[in-house]
Design a protein around this motif. Structure first.
Motif, mmCIF file in Angstrom:
data_model
loop_
_atom_site.group_PDB
_atom_site.id
_atom_site.type_symbol
_atom_site.label_atom_id
_atom_site.label_comp_id
_atom_site.label_asym_id
_atom_site.label_seq_id
_atom_site.Cartn_x
_atom_site.Cartn_y
_atom_site.Cartn_z
ATOM 1 N N GLU A 1 29.924 5.608 -25.464
ATOM 2 C CA GLU A 1 29.227 5.680 -24.215
ATOM 3 C C GLU A 1 28.007 5.569 -24.237
ATOM 4 O O GLU A 1 27.114 4.826 -23.643
ATOM 5 C CB GLU A 1 29.826 6.780 -23.353
ATOM 6 C CG GLU A 1 29.289 7.046 -22.015
ATOM 7 C CD GLU A 1 29.724 8.079 -21.200
ATOM 8 O OE1 GLU A 1 29.332 8.451 -19.953
ATOM 9 O OE2 GLU A 1 30.512 8.827 -21.646
ATOM 10 N N SER A 2 27.153 6.302 -25.136
ATOM 11 C CA SER A 2 25.830 6.379 -25.282
ATOM 12 C C SER A 2 25.321 4.809 -25.718
ATOM 13 O O SER A 2 24.424 4.544 -25.258
ATOM 14 C CB SER A 2 25.295 7.357 -26.172
ATOM 15 O OG SER A 2 25.774 8.723 -25.877
ATOM 16 N N ALA A 3 26.242 4.297 -26.639
ATOM 17 C CA ALA A 3 25.658 2.984 -27.314
ATOM 18 C C ALA A 3 25.602 1.779 -26.170
ATOM 19 O O ALA A 3 24.732 1.037 -26.134
ATOM 20 C CB ALA A 3 26.617 2.581 -28.364
ATOM 21 N N GLN A 4 26.509 2.025 -25.213
ATOM 22 C CA GLN A 4 26.769 0.859 -24.295
ATOM 23 C C GLN A 4 25.544 1.034 -23.323
ATOM 24 O O GLN A 4 25.076 -0.075 -23.016
ATOM 25 C CB GLN A 4 27.861 1.044 -23.327
ATOM 26 C CG GLN A 4 29.220 0.562 -24.017
ATOM 27 C CD GLN A 4 30.495 0.959 -23.349
ATOM 28 O OE1 GLN A 4 30.667 1.786 -22.565
ATOM 29 N NE2 GLN A 4 31.575 0.254 -23.700
ATOM 30 N N PHE B 1 22.114 0.170 -25.561
ATOM 31 C CA PHE B 1 22.085 -1.239 -25.816
ATOM 32 C C PHE B 1 21.790 -2.132 -24.482
ATOM 33 O O PHE B 1 20.729 -3.100 -24.623
ATOM 34 C CB PHE B 1 23.563 -1.652 -26.215
ATOM 35 C CG PHE B 1 23.660 -3.111 -26.737
ATOM 36 C CD1 PHE B 1 22.942 -3.217 -28.301
ATOM 37 C CD2 PHE B 1 24.031 -4.346 -26.164
ATOM 38 C CE1 PHE B 1 23.070 -4.295 -28.790
ATOM 39 C CE2 PHE B 1 23.933 -5.553 -26.747
ATOM 40 C CZ PHE B 1 23.287 -5.536 -28.112
ATOM 41 N N ARG B 2 22.255 -1.574 -23.281
ATOM 42 C CA ARG B 2 21.683 -2.220 -22.114
ATOM 43 C C ARG B 2 20.236 -2.121 -21.879
ATOM 44 O O ARG B 2 19.561 -3.150 -21.351
ATOM 45 C CB ARG B 2 22.745 -1.628 -21.015
ATOM 46 C CG ARG B 2 22.354 -2.420 -19.492
ATOM 47 C CD ARG B 2 23.296 -1.872 -18.533
ATOM 48 N NE ARG B 2 23.238 -0.750 -18.313
ATOM 49 C CZ ARG B 2 24.186 0.012 -18.630
ATOM 50 N NH1 ARG B 2 25.354 -0.234 -19.286
ATOM 51 N NH2 ARG B 2 24.100 1.213 -18.277
ATOM 52 N N TRP B 3 19.716 -0.976 -22.039
ATOM 53 C CA TRP B 3 18.240 -0.441 -21.821
ATOM 54 C C TRP B 3 17.554 -1.396 -22.805
ATOM 55 O O TRP B 3 16.301 -1.919 -22.561
ATOM 56 C CB TRP B 3 18.061 0.802 -22.112
ATOM 57 C CG TRP B 3 18.780 1.572 -20.934
ATOM 58 C CD1 TRP B 3 19.099 1.373 -19.660
ATOM 59 C CD2 TRP B 3 19.067 3.088 -21.058
ATOM 60 N NE1 TRP B 3 19.812 2.368 -19.206
ATOM 61 C CE2 TRP B 3 19.913 3.313 -19.840
ATOM 62 C CE3 TRP B 3 19.244 4.070 -22.154
ATOM 63 C CZ2 TRP B 3 20.379 4.795 -19.622
ATOM 64 C CZ3 TRP B 3 19.673 5.240 -21.727
ATOM 65 C CH2 TRP B 3 20.334 5.450 -20.435
ATOM 66 N N MET B 4 17.883 -1.437 -24.091
ATOM 67 C CA MET B 4 17.304 -2.456 -25.096
ATOM 68 C C MET B 4 17.223 -3.705 -24.767
ATOM 69 O O MET B 4 16.222 -4.382 -24.719
ATOM 70 C CB MET B 4 17.974 -2.240 -26.612
ATOM 71 C CG MET B 4 17.602 -0.794 -27.112
ATOM 72 S SD MET B 4 18.887 -0.958 -28.753
ATOM 73 C CE MET B 4 18.857 0.870 -29.237
ATOM 74 N N GLN B 5 18.078 -4.422 -24.293
ATOM 75 C CA GLN B 5 18.254 -5.643 -23.742
ATOM 76 C C GLN B 5 17.311 -5.883 -22.658
ATOM 77 O O GLN B 5 16.398 -7.109 -22.331
ATOM 78 C CB GLN B 5 19.596 -6.264 -23.235
ATOM 79 C CG GLN B 5 20.656 -6.227 -24.455
ATOM 80 C CD GLN B 5 21.900 -6.571 -23.990
ATOM 81 O OE1 GLN B 5 22.435 -6.151 -23.239
ATOM 82 N NE2 GLN B 5 22.617 -7.666 -24.852
ATOM 83 N N ILE C 1 16.526 -7.407 -30.594
ATOM 84 C CA ILE C 1 17.472 -6.491 -30.326
ATOM 85 C C ILE C 1 18.019 -5.787 -31.809
ATOM 86 O O ILE C 1 18.461 -4.921 -31.727
ATOM 87 C CB ILE C 1 18.619 -6.811 -29.523
ATOM 88 C CG1 ILE C 1 19.611 -5.807 -29.167
ATOM 89 C CG2 ILE C 1 19.390 -7.987 -30.594
ATOM 90 C CD1 ILE C 1 19.030 -4.943 -28.090
ATOM 91 N N GLU C 2 17.997 -6.826 -32.812
ATOM 92 C CA GLU C 2 18.610 -6.151 -34.122
ATOM 93 C C GLU C 2 17.476 -4.969 -34.872
ATOM 94 O O GLU C 2 17.899 -4.154 -35.180
ATOM 95 C CB GLU C 2 18.565 -7.509 -34.939
ATOM 96 C CG GLU C 2 19.592 -8.398 -34.966
ATOM 97 C CD GLU C 2 19.235 -9.338 -33.633
ATOM 98 O OE1 GLU C 2 20.077 -10.270 -33.569
ATOM 99 O OE2 GLU C 2 18.129 -9.484 -33.380
ATOM 100 N N GLU C 3 16.109 -5.221 -34.428
ATOM 101 C CA GLU C 3 15.359 -4.254 -35.199
ATOM 102 C C GLU C 3 15.499 -2.996 -34.034
ATOM 103 O O GLU C 3 15.464 -2.053 -34.885
ATOM 104 C CB GLU C 3 14.072 -4.774 -35.074
ATOM 105 C CG GLU C 3 13.094 -4.015 -35.724
ATOM 106 C CD GLU C 3 11.382 -4.413 -35.525
ATOM 107 O OE1 GLU C 3 10.383 -3.530 -35.711
ATOM 108 O OE2 GLU C 3 11.357 -5.376 -34.973
#
Length: 336
Positions: free
Chosen positions: A19-22, A25-29, A46-48
């Motif tokens: 849940e935290s990852a989803q 990941f959206r915030w990073m994008q 995004i990889e970094e």
């Protein structure tokens, strides 16, 4: 979702949970797709971002969020490392290692304190506010924001040069700095119309602290979120905290630093050293004005001890404890 993104999300999920990852990941994008105007993002891919987060780096240090847009006016004053940001009440504050990231529990009580402070208690002059161990400057800056313009003159003291520099940047970002480049005449006129916050570098534990910090007591409000974590608890903290945030902002009984003489030997591993020091300063240096307010954040299980220290050593009598949103004793509030 493209296969590379699915693989990165899976990698992040293994590190911090699905849940935290989803969410992260959206915030990073979003941060990569909408970088702040005029500031180069600290990472380009995004990889970094994922790699840094998997290593345990706090997300706030990785993301460059919209709060830094305002800071582009002060690029010459900022460090070369582009910061992230952290919401704190209505403010968005710059954050970067090794300065402590403001926590939600601190935000909650600072907002509550702002509602209880009465600027009219000091007719004819602004309220004098002193924040000890100021870090990002989050507490005094929130008070500056919440209270009427021209009613607050705040000082924040910290032992860390990184913290003092970051607090000054946040003061400029929020519009409360007293050190921006204006003529002296403009500064005087402007100062009467707005609240101001000045960060100062000094060691709270030094015997000549009051003189070295240039303090001019008494103060109407003294606040502090001091280091309060006992050594045994600090040793068990996750690497995302210990590897990035300054130990001096966390450890309540700092190693290699003399404890205040009033700290009993049996109390020196409970994370209480800074509370003894603050109580000593209030009693022997007149830091707190009569009818003033002292608000100290405390760790889990420390409220009763801190209340006792303040009553016995600072000679304050009107003491109460505020609970946080998680029903934990979080703040000891005291008045002479």
């Amino acid at each position: 979702m493209p296969p590379p993104s699915r693989a990165l999300l899976a990698q992040l999920s293994r590190a911090i949970g699905r849940e935290s990852a989803q969410n992260e990941f959206r915030w990073m994008q979003h941060a990569l797709a909408h970088p702040p105007n005029g500031i180069r993002p600290p990472v380009k891919t995004i990889e970094e971002m994922v790699a840094r987060r998997v290593r345990g780096e706090p997300l706030q240090y990785i993301l460059v969020r919209t709060a830094t847009l305002t800071a582009t006016r002060f690029r010459t004053a900022l460090t070369p490392v582009p910061p992230g940001s952290q919401p704190f009440g209505p403010l968005h504050l710059l954050v970067r290692p090794p300065v402590l990231i403001p926590r939600p529990e601190t935000e909650e009580w600072a907002l509550r304190l702002a509602d209880t402070v009465n600027p009219e208690a000091s007719p004819g002059r602004p309220l004098k506010i002193l924040d000890l161990c100021t870090g990002t400057g989050c507490i005094p800056l929130l008070l500056c924001h919440a209270l009427p313009p021209g009613s607050v003159r705040a000082i924040g003291v910290d032992i860390s040069e990184d913290a003092v520099q970051l607090a000054e940047e946040n003061a400029r970002l929020c519009g409360f700095s007293g050190s921006e480049g204006r003529s002296q005449e403009d500064k005087t006129a402007e100062a009467e119309k707005r609240n101001s916050f000045t960060p100062v570098l000094a060691d709270l534990m030094h015997p000549a602290f009051v003189q070295r910090a240039g303090l001019k007591p008494p103060y109407d409000v003294i606040t502090s979120n001091p280091p309060y974590i006992p050594k045994d608890q600090y040793d068990r903290l996750p690497s995302s905290v210990k590897d990035y945030e300054d130990v001096r902002a966390l450890l309540g009984d700092p190693e290699g630093t003399a404890s205040p003489p009033l700290v009993p030997e049996t109390e020196r591993q409970k994370g209480l050293s800074f509370y003894y020091r603050i109580a000593e300063l209030v009693r022997h240096h007149g830091l707190l004005r009569p009818q003033g307010t002292l608000a100290l954040e405390v760790g889990d299980g420390q409220a009763a001890d801190v209340a006792e220290i303040l009553e016995r050593d600072a000679h304050v009598r009107d003491i109460s404890v505020w609970k946080d949103l998680w029903n934990k004793d979080r703040v000891v509030l005291a008045r002479p």
